[in-house]
Every structure is written in structure tokens, then in C-alpha cells.
Enzyme design. Structure first.
Site, PDB file in Angstrom:
ATOM      1  CG  HIS A 287     -21.450 -19.535  25.832  1.00 34.37           C
ATOM      2  ND1 HIS A 287     -22.574 -20.387  25.429  1.00 34.37           N
ATOM      3  CD2 HIS A 287     -21.235 -18.898  24.444  1.00 34.37           C
ATOM      4  CE1 HIS A 287     -22.789 -20.348  24.109  1.00 34.37           C
ATOM      5  NE2 HIS A 287     -21.949 -19.333  23.719  1.00 34.37           N
TER       6      HIS A 287
ATOM      7  CG  ASP B 271     -23.049 -19.960  31.621  1.00 32.58           C
ATOM      8  OD1 ASP B 271     -22.256 -19.842  30.486  1.00 32.58           O
ATOM      9  OD2 ASP B 271     -23.847 -20.843  31.808  1.00 32.58           O
TER      10      ASP B 271
ATOM     11  CG  HIS C 213     -25.541 -25.628  32.767  1.00 40.35           C
ATOM     12  ND1 HIS C 213     -26.463 -25.185  31.701  1.00 40.35           N
ATOM     13  CD2 HIS C 213     -24.507 -24.864  32.460  1.00 40.35           C
ATOM     14  CE1 HIS C 213     -26.074 -24.139  30.979  1.00 40.35           C
ATOM     15  NE2 HIS C 213     -24.676 -24.009  31.531  1.00 40.35           N
TER      16      HIS C 213
END
Length: 303
Positions: free
Chosen positions: A63, A65, A265
Site C-alpha cells: 500500500h 503509505d 500506524h
């Protein structure tokens, strides 16, 4: 000693006060990076660490990020005239994904070695430490990582003397070398006691709680774990999108018997994670809300 820095602890998008998720470790002259989200280069510069010793970059999944900072980092390494090989480790599709990103970083003065993780678990021996990848439960193929540094037993000079081992070989045996002489073979176990406790670090993000995390994080000195949401009312959202709440992470830390846990996160909507930590510590007292550049020097226990 293992130096650890949580370079960024944000999920989904960088914020003015929070870079995207990335972890950097330093051991024995080499550096390991796990994930490389947007802003990772800035986080490394803010910490005052160097790009040059980075020789391994691992990815939990692909992903944006977690990988969008890679092309810029590769360019920076190339502009610094790096020549040493760089090893990349990640789930299936690693080389295809990185080559797509490298459209904007096509020419590099150093070779890249790609290692795609096979199966549910895979262990790598790198630069004096052991790195194990283990599958977790996200909405794409995703892995956590455990880094372990073993420690040999204590050198016993009396045993060496009893076995008439010349002193000139003591240091080499202490360093784990096997020495072949004309009349016999000298092995480290002849002069070393039982193995001593080493260092163990576990990092996992973008996942639901899993047995693979419990098992691989067991007895870790430091457990860095996703905590996407601190708000208890977002538990259903966490389950739907395959993330974790602070409280689920704390339960994992408790069940795995780790020494310390850092949360990371965070959702962009979670502006003050510290506000939820009193409740989290009721489950696992040694929990901390991670923040950018949060660091630790992990040392061997005195013995």
C-alpha cells in the site's frame, strides 16, 4: 547493541506533525529499514542518521503509505554515489512493484537484490542478525517481521586451560570460529558456556490480531504494533478494514509476554493518541504511544 528508531508512526497520509510508518534499526555498522512511506527521507534526516549504511529494506505490504517513499530514497542513495548492493525483501510481487516505481528512478549506480518472501514464514540470516517474516491478516498479502540477535555463551578461560587450548586461539573461539589444527579441531563449545539471552524485536502493522503475531512476538524485548484507532467505538471499523485498535494490540502484547510495546500506524483522525493510554495500560502496563523519532538502545542483559 541494537539502535531502533520509529521514524514515522502515521497511517494512510502524512501530517505536518507525523510522517508515515517506517522503522530503522542499526547494528554492527549496517542499517535495516522496514517500510518506506512518504517522508521517510525527511524523518531520517531529522533523526540525524545516515542513508549510507542502509543495506536492507523490508516491506510489510505494498500500500502507498508503506512504499511511496522508496523512489526518492533510491535516488538519494544514487546521488550519494553509492556502489554497494541493496537488498529488498517483501511479499510476492516485490520486483514488479519496485520496477514500476523506478520509472522515476531508472538509473542507479548500485545493484538491487530482490528477495520475495515464500510461504507463511521465512527466515533470513543478514549482517549478524536473524530476520523472520511471518504472514499477518490484512486485505492484501502482508507480513510482520521479527529481528533477533543471538548471544553466545560466556567464555570460560579455566575450561580452555584444562583442555590445553593455546591462548592465541581463545579470541577466535570466543567469536564463534572453528579452528582446525594438525592433531585436533577446536570448536567454540569447548570454551563457551550455554547461550545467553539475546535481543528480540518484533514489528507488525496493518493487520487483525493473529496467532502468527502472538507466536512470533513471544518474549520480545520490544514489540512495535499497529494501533490504528484509540476510540473504542471504532472497533467495528478496525475489523472491517483489517486493522487493530489500541486495546487489541495491548491484548496481543500481554498474551505474547513482551517486555514493552510501542503503538504505531495511527489513523489521520487520531490526533492525540496519548489520551487513550491510561485504558491501554490497564491491559498492558508497559505500553507506549509511539511518536516520530521515538528511539531505543537495545542492549544485551548484564551477565
Amino acid at each position: 547493541m541494537l539502535d531502533v528508531c520509529l521514524l514515522g508512526c502515521g497511517g494512510m497520509m502524512p501530517l505536518p506533525y507525523r510522517w508515515l510508518t517506517s522503522l530503522m534499526t542499526r547494528f554492527n555498522g549496517s542499517s535495516l529499514l522496514i517500510d518506506c512511506g512518504e517522508g521517510t527521507q525527511i524523518a531520517i534526516k531529522e533523526k540525524g542518521w545516515s542513508f549510507k549504511p542502509i543495506d536492507v529494506i523490508c516491506f510489510t505490504h505494498y500500500h502507498g503509505d508503506h512504499i511511496s517513499g522508496l523512489p526518492g530514497l533510491l535516488l538519494t542513495m544514487g546521488n550519494a554515489d553509492r556502489r554497494e548492493p541493496l537488498t529488498l525483501i517483501g511479499p510476492k510481487g516485490l520486483e514488479r512493484t519496485v520496477n514500476a516505481l523506478r520509472v522515476i528512478a531508472p538509473e542507479l549506480p548500485f545493484p538491487i537484490q530482490y528477495i520475495e518472501i515464500e510461504g507463511a514464514e521465512q527466515t533470513f540470516e543478514l549482517n549478524g542478525y536473524r530476520l523472520k517474516a511471518f504472514r499477518v491478516n490484512h486485505n492484501v498479502l502482508c507480513y510482520g517481521y521479527t529481528l533477533e540477535i543471538d548471544r553466545a555463551g560466556k567464555f570460560d578461560p579455566e575450561r580452555a586451560k584444562e583442555q590445553q587450548i593455546p591462548q592465541m586461539y581463545w579470541k577466535r573461539l570466543q567469536q564463534g570460529e572453528t579452528i582446525e589444527l594438525d592433531d585436533r579441531v577446536l570448536t567454540p563449545d569447548m570454551v563457551l558456556g550455554p547461550p545467553r539471552k539475546g535481543i528480540k524485536l518484533t514489528y507488525t502493522t496493518d493487520t487483525r490480531p493473529t496467532n502468527s503475531i502472538r507466536e512470533n512476538a513471544k518474549d520480545s524485548d520490544l514489540f512495535i504494533c499497529e494501533g490504528m484507532y484509540g476510540e473504542k467505538e471504532k472497533a467495528a471499523k478496525a475489523a472491517e478494514y483489517k486493522h487493530m485498535t489500541f486495546y487489541e494490540a495491548a491484548e496481543l502484547a500481554k498474551e505474547a509476554g513482551v517486555k514493552e510495546m510501542w503503538l504505531t500506524h495511527y489513523s489521520p483522525s487520531l490526533t492525540r493518541p496519548e489520551e487513550y493510554m491510561d485504558e491501554v495500560r490497564k491491559i498492558f502496563p508497559e505500553a507506549k504511544a509511539g511518536k516520530d523519532k521515538m528511539s531505543a538502545e537495545m542492549k544485551f542483559e548484564e551477565s
